[in-house]
Scaffold this motif. Structure first.
Motif, PDB file in Angstrom:
ATOM      1  N   ILE A  60       0.849  -1.251   0.195  1.00 46.27           N
ATOM      2  CA  ILE A  60       0.143   0.095  -0.021  1.00 46.27           C
ATOM      3  C   ILE A  60       1.055   1.100   0.029  1.00 46.27           C
ATOM      4  O   ILE A  60       1.697   1.430   0.702  1.00 46.27           O
ATOM      5  N   PHE A  61       0.643   2.074  -0.903  1.00 47.71           N
ATOM      6  CA  PHE A  61       1.239   3.310  -1.049  1.00 47.71           C
ATOM      7  C   PHE A  61       0.458   4.503  -0.962  1.00 47.71           C
ATOM      8  O   PHE A  61      -0.431   4.834  -1.735  1.00 47.71           O
ATOM      9  N   HIS A  62       0.595   5.391   0.176  1.00 47.72           N
ATOM     10  CA  HIS A  62      -0.088   6.363   0.486  1.00 47.72           C
ATOM     11  C   HIS A  62       0.537   7.822  -0.065  1.00 47.72           C
ATOM     12  O   HIS A  62       1.539   7.705  -0.574  1.00 47.72           O
ATOM     13  N   PRO A  63      -0.749   8.609  -0.391  1.00 49.05           N
ATOM     14  CA  PRO A  63      -0.283   9.858  -1.032  1.00 49.05           C
ATOM     15  C   PRO A  63       1.069  10.722  -0.467  1.00 49.05           C
ATOM     16  O   PRO A  63       1.683  11.303  -1.128  1.00 49.05           O
ATOM     17  N   GLY A  64       1.184  10.569   0.575  1.00 48.34           N
ATOM     18  CA  GLY A  64       2.320  11.348   1.468  1.00 48.34           C
ATOM     19  C   GLY A  64       3.673  10.677   1.275  1.00 48.34           C
ATOM     20  O   GLY A  64       4.475  11.376   1.642  1.00 48.34           O
ATOM     21  N   GLY A  65       3.745   9.488   0.733  1.00 48.00           N
ATOM     22  CA  GLY A  65       4.931   8.784   0.613  1.00 48.00           C
ATOM     23  C   GLY A  65       5.349   7.650   1.536  1.00 48.00           C
ATOM     24  O   GLY A  65       6.080   7.044   1.432  1.00 48.00           O
ATOM     25  N   THR A  66       4.460   7.288   2.406  1.00 49.92           N
ATOM     26  CA  THR A  66       4.558   6.228   3.479  1.00 49.92           C
ATOM     27  C   THR A  66       4.021   5.150   2.733  1.00 49.92           C
ATOM     28  O   THR A  66       3.319   5.015   1.837  1.00 49.92           O
ATOM     29  N   TRP A  76      -2.201   3.978  -3.857  1.00 47.69           N
ATOM     30  CA  TRP A  76      -1.743   3.091  -4.782  1.00 47.69           C
ATOM     31  C   TRP A  76      -1.728   1.648  -3.846  1.00 47.69           C
ATOM     32  O   TRP A  76      -1.409   1.725  -2.797  1.00 47.69           O
ATOM     33  N   LYS A  77      -1.991   0.547  -4.766  1.00 46.17           N
ATOM     34  CA  LYS A  77      -2.001  -0.760  -4.070  1.00 46.17           C
ATOM     35  C   LYS A  77      -1.310  -1.723  -5.172  1.00 46.17           C
ATOM     36  O   LYS A  77      -1.795  -1.784  -6.408  1.00 46.17           O
ATOM     37  N   ALA A  78      -0.824  -2.745  -4.723  1.00 50.48           N
ATOM     38  CA  ALA A  78      -0.503  -3.977  -5.571  1.00 50.48           C
ATOM     39  C   ALA A  78      -0.696  -5.220  -4.536  1.00 50.48           C
ATOM     40  O   ALA A  78      -0.347  -4.881  -3.359  1.00 50.48           O
ATOM     41  N   LEU A  79      -0.931  -6.405  -4.977  1.00 46.19           N
ATOM     42  CA  LEU A  79      -1.096  -7.590  -4.321  1.00 46.19           C
ATOM     43  C   LEU A  79      -0.251  -8.668  -5.037  1.00 46.19           C
ATOM     44  O   LEU A  79      -0.057  -8.715  -6.103  1.00 46.19           O
ATOM     45  N   GLY A  82       5.147   5.128 -13.386  1.00 45.68           N
ATOM     46  CA  GLY A  82       6.317   5.423 -13.823  1.00 45.68           C
ATOM     47  C   GLY A  82       7.454   5.684 -12.900  1.00 45.68           C
ATOM     48  O   GLY A  82       7.595   5.596 -11.755  1.00 45.68           O
ATOM     49  N   GLU A  83       8.278   6.765 -13.582  1.00 48.90           N
ATOM     50  CA  GLU A  83       9.643   7.149 -12.832  1.00 48.90           C
ATOM     51  C   GLU A  83       9.010   7.941 -11.545  1.00 48.90           C
ATOM     52  O   GLU A  83       9.924   7.807 -10.656  1.00 48.90           O
ATOM     53  N   GLU A  84       8.193   8.795 -11.825  1.00 43.98           N
ATOM     54  CA  GLU A  84       7.589   9.444 -10.507  1.00 43.98           C
ATOM     55  C   GLU A  84       7.355   8.801  -9.328  1.00 43.98           C
ATOM     56  O   GLU A  84       7.697   9.146  -8.230  1.00 43.98           O
ATOM     57  N   PHE A  85       6.477   7.741  -9.724  1.00 43.94           N
ATOM     58  CA  PHE A  85       6.257   6.586  -8.552  1.00 43.94           C
ATOM     59  C   PHE A  85       7.642   6.095  -8.061  1.00 43.94           C
ATOM     60  O   PHE A  85       7.683   6.009  -6.654  1.00 43.94           O
ATOM     61  N   LEU A  86       8.413   5.490  -8.857  1.00 45.24           N
ATOM     62  CA  LEU A  86       9.630   4.885  -8.390  1.00 45.24           C
ATOM     63  C   LEU A  86      10.554   6.065  -7.445  1.00 45.24           C
ATOM     64  O   LEU A  86      10.863   5.752  -6.167  1.00 45.24           O
ATOM     65  N   GLN A  87      10.582   7.314  -7.826  1.00 47.88           N
ATOM     66  CA  GLN A  87      11.258   8.290  -7.055  1.00 47.88           C
ATOM     67  C   GLN A  87      10.481   8.648  -5.742  1.00 47.88           C
ATOM     68  O   GLN A  87      11.299   8.837  -4.565  1.00 47.88           O
ATOM     69  N   GLN A  88       9.306   8.584  -5.893  1.00 49.78           N
ATOM     70  CA  GLN A  88       8.381   8.916  -4.399  1.00 49.78           C
ATOM     71  C   GLN A  88       8.681   7.816  -3.512  1.00 49.78           C
ATOM     72  O   GLN A  88       8.627   7.811  -2.279  1.00 49.78           O
ATOM     73  N   TYR A  89       8.555   6.358  -3.878  1.00 50.24           N
ATOM     74  CA  TYR A  89       8.389   5.299  -2.851  1.00 50.24           C
ATOM     75  C   TYR A  89       9.601   4.259  -2.868  1.00 50.24           C
ATOM     76  O   TYR A  89       9.394   3.459  -1.937  1.00 50.24           O
ATOM     77  N   THR A  90      10.660   4.552  -3.847  1.00 51.37           N
ATOM     78  CA  THR A  90      11.961   3.443  -3.414  1.00 51.37           C
ATOM     79  C   THR A  90      12.403   3.871  -2.085  1.00 51.37           C
ATOM     80  O   THR A  90      12.815   5.178  -1.918  1.00 51.37           O
ATOM     81  N   ASP A  91      12.997   2.797  -1.510  1.00 54.83           N
ATOM     82  CA  ASP A  91      13.397   2.631  -0.262  1.00 54.83           C
ATOM     83  C   ASP A  91      12.832   3.388   1.148  1.00 54.83           C
ATOM     84  O   ASP A  91      13.251   3.739   1.950  1.00 54.83           O
ATOM     85  N   ARG A  92      11.547   3.550   0.791  1.00 52.95           N
ATOM     86  CA  ARG A  92      10.511   3.712   1.872  1.00 52.95           C
ATOM     87  C   ARG A  92      10.313   2.888   3.091  1.00 52.95           C
ATOM     88  O   ARG A  92       9.958   3.009   3.916  1.00 52.95           O
ATOM     89  N   ALA A  93      10.768   1.634   2.675  1.00 53.10           N
ATOM     90  CA  ALA A  93      10.768   0.508   3.469  1.00 53.10           C
ATOM     91  C   ALA A  93      11.796  -0.549   3.073  1.00 53.10           C
ATOM     92  O   ALA A  93      12.066  -0.349   1.826  1.00 53.10           O
TER      93      ALA A  93
END
Length: 194
Positions: A102-108, A133-136, A165-176
């Motif tokens: 689960i990917f929250h709008p604030g980046g968590t 955003w979510k994926a299973l 795309g890239e914007e999503f990767l930049q926002q969420y990569t390494d958040r966990a």
């Protein structure tokens, strides 16, 4: 001509038959529940119904909620990354376990496991807030998972986005620890938009 060719290839991909599940119970559920393959996101779904009550959102009337069966199989184990405007509550009926990313709008980010082993920290219900955003991803060795999803307000095709795309990767990569660029690309799957 090139546009026509792209259209035809796209139409064939959308009609491509999903892989036949090896698990006999998964095949039985698809047949008995009359589930259809969901192109784009992947998995199987069947509409259970919509609420007779309505709510107003952004100047339009929507059913207060809609309900579907949703099934993943070992042959198509990922429900690819997508965004929903609605709150989306998933209830485990049988099978699994399955991880929710689960990917929250604030980046968590969160990862929740739905499964039958509550003593091991698995849950039977997960609620994903609207606007996330979510994926299973089905666990290796699991033949299938059958869920009921309750969306509030109802699901409509104009209130969903598939892929990123890239914007999503930049926002969420390494958040966990699990949120590596490689894992995020896997969860986006064929719906990666450069």
């Amino acid at each position: 001509m090139k546009i026509l060719l792209l259209f035809l290839v796209g139409a064939l991909l959308l009609r491509a038959a999903p892989p036949t599940p090896a698990d006999p119970r998964a095949r039985e559920l698809i047949s008995t529940l009359q589930l259809d393959y969901l192109p784009g996101e992947s998995g199987y779904f069947g509409l259970l119904g919509r609420s007779a009550q309505t709510v107003e959102q952004a100047g339009r009337q929507l059913a207060a909620q809609s309900r579907i069966h949703y099934l993943l199989t070992a042959e198509a184990p990922v429900n690819y990354l997508h965004w929903l405007a609605s709150d989306d509550t998933h209830i485990l009926l049988e099978g699994g376990p399955v991880d929710y990313f689960i990917f929250h709008p604030g980046g968590t980010v969160d990862r929740v496991t739905l499964g039958p082993d509550v003593a091991a920290g698995q849950q039977r219900v997960v609620a994903i807030p609207g606007g996330c955003w979510k994926a299973l991803r089905l666990h290796p060795g699991a033949g299938y998972v059958l869920l009921v999803n309750v969306l509030s307000p109802e699901w409509t095709p104009d209130r969903v986005k598939i892929g990123a795309g890239e914007e999503f990767l930049q926002q969420y990569t390494d958040r966990a620890p699990w949120a590596t660029a490689a894992t995020l690309r896997e969860l986006i799957g064929p719906n990666f938009r450069p």
